[in-house]
Structure formats: C-alpha cells, structure tokens
Design an enzyme around this catalytic site. Sequence first.
Site, PDB file in Angstrom:
ATOM      1  N   HIS A 163       0.770  -1.126   0.033  1.00 46.61           N
ATOM      2  CA  HIS A 163       0.048  -0.119   0.004  1.00 46.61           C
ATOM      3  C   HIS A 163       0.713   1.499  -0.183  1.00 46.61           C
ATOM      4  CE1 HIS A 163       0.754  -0.753   4.312  1.00 46.61           C
ATOM      5  NE2 HIS A 163       0.688   0.674   4.490  1.00 46.61           N
ATOM      6  N   ASP A 195       0.101   5.073   2.022  1.00 46.48           N
ATOM      7  CA  ASP A 195      -0.691   5.413   2.959  1.00 46.48           C
ATOM      8  C   ASP A 195      -1.764   6.071   2.684  1.00 46.48           C
ATOM      9  OD1 ASP A 195       1.104   4.099   5.003  1.00 46.48           O
ATOM     10  OD2 ASP A 195       2.419   5.706   4.998  1.00 46.48           O
ATOM     11  N   HIS A 212       4.782   0.210   0.504  1.00 43.30           N
ATOM     12  CA  HIS A 212       5.511  -0.556   1.371  1.00 43.30           C
ATOM     13  C   HIS A 212       4.689  -1.618   1.705  1.00 43.30           C
ATOM     14  CE1 HIS A 212       3.443   2.710   3.405  1.00 43.30           C
ATOM     15  NE2 HIS A 212       3.523   1.826   4.535  1.00 43.30           N
ATOM     16  N   ARG A 260       5.175   6.866  14.232  1.00 43.59           N
ATOM     17  CA  ARG A 260       4.933   7.238  13.002  1.00 43.59           C
ATOM     18  C   ARG A 260       4.149   8.420  12.921  1.00 43.59           C
ATOM     19  NH1 ARG A 260       1.618   4.402   8.201  1.00 43.59           N
ATOM     20  NH2 ARG A 260       0.285   6.271   8.175  1.00 43.59           N
TER      21      ARG A 260
HETATM   22  C1  SIN Z   1       3.229   0.995   7.579  1.00 46.29           C
HETATM   23  O1  SIN Z   1       3.207   2.362   7.812  1.00 46.29           O
HETATM   24  O2  SIN Z   1       2.421   0.601   6.696  1.00 46.29           O
HETATM   25  C2  SIN Z   1       3.939   0.362   8.784  1.00 46.29           C
HETATM   26  C3  SIN Z   1       5.417  -0.145   8.344  1.00 46.29           C
HETATM   27  C4  SIN Z   1       6.007  -0.718   9.394  1.00 46.29           C
HETATM   28  O3  SIN Z   1       5.322  -1.251  10.271  1.00 46.29           O
HETATM   29  O4  SIN Z   1       7.150  -1.329   8.811  1.00 46.29           O
END
Ligand code: SIN
Length: 324
Positions: free
Chosen positions: A110, A112, A264, A279
């Site tokens: 995905h 974000d 990612h 995050r």
């Molecule tokens: C995400 O932002 O999708 C999580 C990425 C992660 O936990 O490595």
Amino acid sequence: MSTAEVKTTDQAGIIQIKRVGANLGAEIGGIDLRQPLNDAQFSAVQDALVANELLIFHDQDIDSAQLKAFGARFGELTVHPFAPSDGNDHSLIKFANDADSPPFGTDVWHSDETFRAAPPMATVLCAKEVPEVGGDTVFASMTAAYEGLSDKLQDFISGLEAIHDFKPFKSLFSDSAEDRETLQRYEREYPPSIHPVVRVHPLSGRKVLFVNPQFTIAIKAMEERESRGLLDTLFHQALIPEYQFRHHWKANTIAFWDNRSTQHYAIHDYYPQRRFMERVTIKGDRPEGVGTADPATIRRAKFEAIGGADPHGGHKPLPQNERD
Ligand code: SIN
C-alpha cells in the site's frame, strides 16, 4: 550500484547522501534530527526525498516530540482515522506489537491512506524497539514500476481513474449498534476517493503507478472482470524485486518515504516478538493525473543538485518481458 554522494551547503555543513537501492533508497548522514533542520538542510532533505523516494537516517535517538517536529517541518501532520495512536496525541501513531498485540493490516502492499481525497505526501517511521530477527519493511518504487510497463500498457492506463476505499479497516468494527453507527460516520467522512491510475509527481513531474491492493477496489468505468484483471496486473508490479528495497531495522533508525511515489509492505514474520515503532504522516495534495497536471507547476527534481542520482540515468528500465 551504491554511490556515495556528498552535498555541501553553507549552512548545512556536509550532508552525505548514499544511494543504497537500485531504484529507490538512500542513506542520509551528517544530520542530527534532535535539532531543528535549518533551511539548507530542509531543502537538501526534501530534494533527496523526491530523487530517492526513500531516505534512511541511522542512529537518531529522538523522542516523540522531535519526531513530530521533523515531520512538521515538511508540512502539516495528519491524523490517521484508524491507526493506533497515543490517547492524547492523534498525529503520533504507535505501532506497539508483541505477544498480546499482533500487527494489523500493514502486511499488504500500500501507499498510506489513499482512501483519502488527498493522501499524505510522506511518512516518517522511527524504530524504537526491534525484534532480534525479522520485522523488515519492503518498499517499492512505483515510478520504476510504471516505467517497467510496456509502452502499450502505459498508454492504455494513462487516462484511467481508480476507486480507493478504506475497506480493510472495516473489520475493526464489531456488529454492535455503537460500532455500526461509528462506521457509518466514517463512511460519510471518508467516502471512496477517485484517483488517477497514473499519477504525475508534483515535484519531479515523473509518472507513478498509483494503485495498491490495500485500498484500490476498482477501475472506474470498467466491467468488474476487466477491472479485476487489470488491477491484478498492475498490483503485480510492486512484487517485482527489481523495483524493491528491503529495509532491515535497527533501533533509532528512521525511514522517511515519499508516499506519492512508493508503496511499502511490513513483514509480519516477527510476531510474537516485540516491535515498537512511532510514525507521523504529512499532509499531501490531491493526486494529479497525466491529463490534469499543469506542467507549469511541476518543478523538476533537482537530481543534479545531489550529484545526478537519477537511478536510470535518463534511461527507462526494460519491461520484464524484454529482459534476458
Ligand atoms: C506502515 O506504515 O504501513 C507500517 C510499516 C512498518 O511497520 O514497517
């Protein structure tokens, strides 16, 4: 493949930009993220982000406030409607996963929050505690993924639009009357968004394949079967290892990715070991498609400013079917 680049600016001192992935990813040295970025550092990091799509900063022992300040230097921080945050501070997401709290929903390719009309332009993820083994994150350059399609398919998809929806998060809601009502409120607040299948990056002007299997549910104005077949083909592009960079986390490492040009996938192979990440996401614009982007507003990425880090050197990668 990995070339060390050194950028010297009057105020910033020396910032090292070392390309570490063929199609995306650079390690940035020479900046202490506990301190606010000065203007020269800010613009060097912003240019490096556009050119490399993913930046990695090692050995950054920063607290939550410093992480937020770093993100906020690039734009307004946004609040994820469904991700776990600190009770008081909704712009700071806390992924605290351990034996009692399995990771949820990040093991799907995905970018974000593309269910929003204006998805975040970038995300900053800071590793606080990492498992001894596992828990890597894989990134894909969707610029390279687009460039790897045949000319015919590029032409075909260039005017198409896709529908994005927050459907994976609907499973977080139970069947109780209260949850049903809350979900309906979210459905009103976040109706499905329509985005171009080929997005034009607002700073580099490069074309990006902008559909992802987590949130893209259909191609607009196509039959369901046609849409599904085409989306499967396009989703497959992120799975091609040549377009990927796999990041192995150490504590106090920060990844800063351009959400307009990457996808990612967080590998859920460490559970029930503990992994704790913080995050923030930075507000973005409405995606512009091939026909809608105004060339006058597109500022070419300053590849030359960071030493010519264009990974293709101006050449487009061969589609899979034309490789040896
Ligand atoms: C995400 O932002 O999708 C999580 C990425 C992660 O936990 O490595």
